[in-house]
Enzyme design. Structure first.
Site, PDB file in Angstrom:
ATOM      1  N   LEU A  58       0.842  -1.194   0.000  1.00  0.00           N
ATOM      2  CA  LEU A  58       0.000   0.000   0.000  1.00  0.00           C
ATOM      3  C   LEU A  58       0.879   1.247   0.000  1.00  0.00           C
ATOM      4  O   LEU A  58       1.728   1.419   0.869  1.00  0.00           O
ATOM      5  CB  LEU A  58      -0.891  -0.009   1.250  1.00  0.00           C
ATOM      6  CG  LEU A  58      -1.772   1.218   1.483  1.00  0.00           C
ATOM      7  CD1 LEU A  58      -2.800   1.362   0.371  1.00  0.00           C
ATOM      8  CD2 LEU A  58      -2.469   1.118   2.837  1.00  0.00           C
ATOM      9  N   VAL A  59       0.682   2.126  -0.988  1.00  0.00           N
ATOM     10  CA  VAL A  59       1.459   3.371  -1.036  1.00  0.00           C
ATOM     11  C   VAL A  59       0.574   4.609  -0.907  1.00  0.00           C
ATOM     12  O   VAL A  59       1.072   5.709  -0.695  1.00  0.00           O
ATOM     13  CB  VAL A  59       2.317   3.473  -2.324  1.00  0.00           C
ATOM     14  CG1 VAL A  59       3.383   2.401  -2.343  1.00  0.00           C
ATOM     15  CG2 VAL A  59       1.458   3.430  -3.576  1.00  0.00           C
ATOM     16  N   SER A  60      -0.742   4.452  -1.037  1.00  0.00           N
ATOM     17  CA  SER A  60      -1.624   5.596  -0.853  1.00  0.00           C
ATOM     18  C   SER A  60      -3.013   5.103  -0.489  1.00  0.00           C
ATOM     19  O   SER A  60      -3.431   4.025  -0.911  1.00  0.00           O
ATOM     20  CB  SER A  60      -1.691   6.449  -2.129  1.00  0.00           C
ATOM     21  OG  SER A  60      -2.379   7.667  -1.877  1.00  0.00           O
ATOM     22  N   SER A  61      -3.699   5.892   0.319  1.00  0.00           N
ATOM     23  CA  SER A  61      -5.031   5.495   0.748  1.00  0.00           C
ATOM     24  C   SER A  61      -5.880   6.725   1.016  1.00  0.00           C
ATOM     25  O   SER A  61      -5.367   7.838   1.146  1.00  0.00           O
ATOM     26  CB  SER A  61      -4.953   4.625   2.013  1.00  0.00           C
ATOM     27  OG  SER A  61      -4.447   5.372   3.097  1.00  0.00           O
TER      28      SER A  61
END
Length: 328
Positions: free
Chosen positions: A96-99
């Site tokens: 996960l790199v962005s949320s």
């Protein structure tokens, strides 16, 4: 059924789901200190900022997409977009790199930011653009909001989402730890990614009396800025788990051995917060003795002070017996 009819149906269901989300956030007490955010969350359409996202599935992640040819899949996407949960919006090699953060946590942080009319706000971590849209709507002026992210693909998509929602704040591609000096001074800075310490560049870009909210360890600290070299404040009471700020040369937190720590404490959320905040000083057994001896302190008893070249975390008082240096 024509596209216009489908759009009307989507808009109608989105409005219902948005109203339901607002009721859920209201019930959580997230904006009790600044109820103006109720209208803001009711007005800004979150689904425009998450045209697709990922949910955990057997063997990995399942992609939910607003343009799916299956109407049931589109409805699942829309309902998920208005759930009070964080949404994974960008993966790289399974990581996960962005949320898009949990809306009730966003609401709590925005209320604690204590935004006032006319404030200039810098957001660190553009994400989907949703938080910047909420700020722009609250302030009634896109020009007062600046958001920065290291990844060009993130800033490009954030611009698209913001434009679709009718907002055009300044979206900058760059290292969030360096702030955006060209747009300074700021009255408020809010980070939506986790950091190991307080970047001095932020303080230098703040007006005196500015307020800075940033995730550190597994909490959120709220600092009042005195001047370019001094800031101080305590943690909010809420847990917070954010994607780390990306950039070169930022060490991750150490993973200490928990040998000698009772099993019940090892996974206790507040003990893990102390370990993350102190970064191995003291060692876990000493930290456990402190934690038990001090009555398992809640987050608001902890704080952070920045003074010149030094920054430290503390329990109960900046000059008290329990203080731990933070990375420079």
């Amino acid at each position: 059924m024509g596209a216009h009819s489908e759009d009307r149906e989507t808009d109608g269901l989105a409005a219902e789901l948005r109203a339901e989300l607002v009721r859920d956030i209201e019930a959580s007490g997230a904006w009790a200190s600044d109820p103006v955010w109720r209208e803001v969350f009711g007005a800004v359409p979150r689904h425009l900022f998450v045209p697709y996202y990922y949910v955990v599935a057997v063997g990995g992640y399942e992609r939910r997409w607003g343009e799916s040819p299956d109407p049931r899949a589109r409805e699942r996407w829309l309902r998920g977009a208005y759930a009070d949960v964080p949404l994974a919006t960008r993966l790289r090699d399974g990581e996960l790199v962005s949320s898009s953060s949990q809306p009730s946590l966003m609401a709590r942080m925005l209320a604690e930011l204590r935004v006032e009319d006319g404030d200039r706000v810098l957001e660190i971590g553009a994400g989907t653009g949703y938080n910047a849209a909420l700020l722009a709507h609250r302030l009634g002026a896109d020009r007062l909001v600046t958001t920065v992210d290291l990844e060009p693909e993130i800033t490009e998509s954030a611009r698209r989402h913001l434009a679709a929602a009718g907002h055009h704040p300044e979206v900058v591609t760059g290292d969030g730890a360096r702030g955006v000096p060209a747009r300074a001074p700021y009255d408020r800075i809010v980070a939506t990614c986790s950091l190991p310490s307080i970047p001095r560049a932020w303080l230098a870009q703040c007006a005196p009396g500015a307020r800075v909210l940033t995730p550190i360890a597994t909490g959120v600290v709220a600092l009042t800025v005195r001047d370019a070299a001094h800031a101080e404040g305590a943690f909010l009471d809420t847990p917070a788990y954010f994607v780390p700020l990306r950039g070169e040369g930022r060490p991750g937190p150490p993973v200490p051995s928990l040998d000698g720590v009772p099993p019940g404490a090892r996974e206790h959320e507040l003990f893990r917060f102390l370990l993350a905040l102190t970064r191995g000083r003291p060692d876990p057994r000493e930290a456990y003795a402190l934690w038990e001896g001090e009555g398992r302190p809640e987050r608001p008893r902890y704080g952070i002070t920045v003074s010149g070249a030094h920054a430290w975390a503390w329990l109960d008082h900046p000059e008290g017996p329990y203080a731990w240096p933070l990375p420079g």
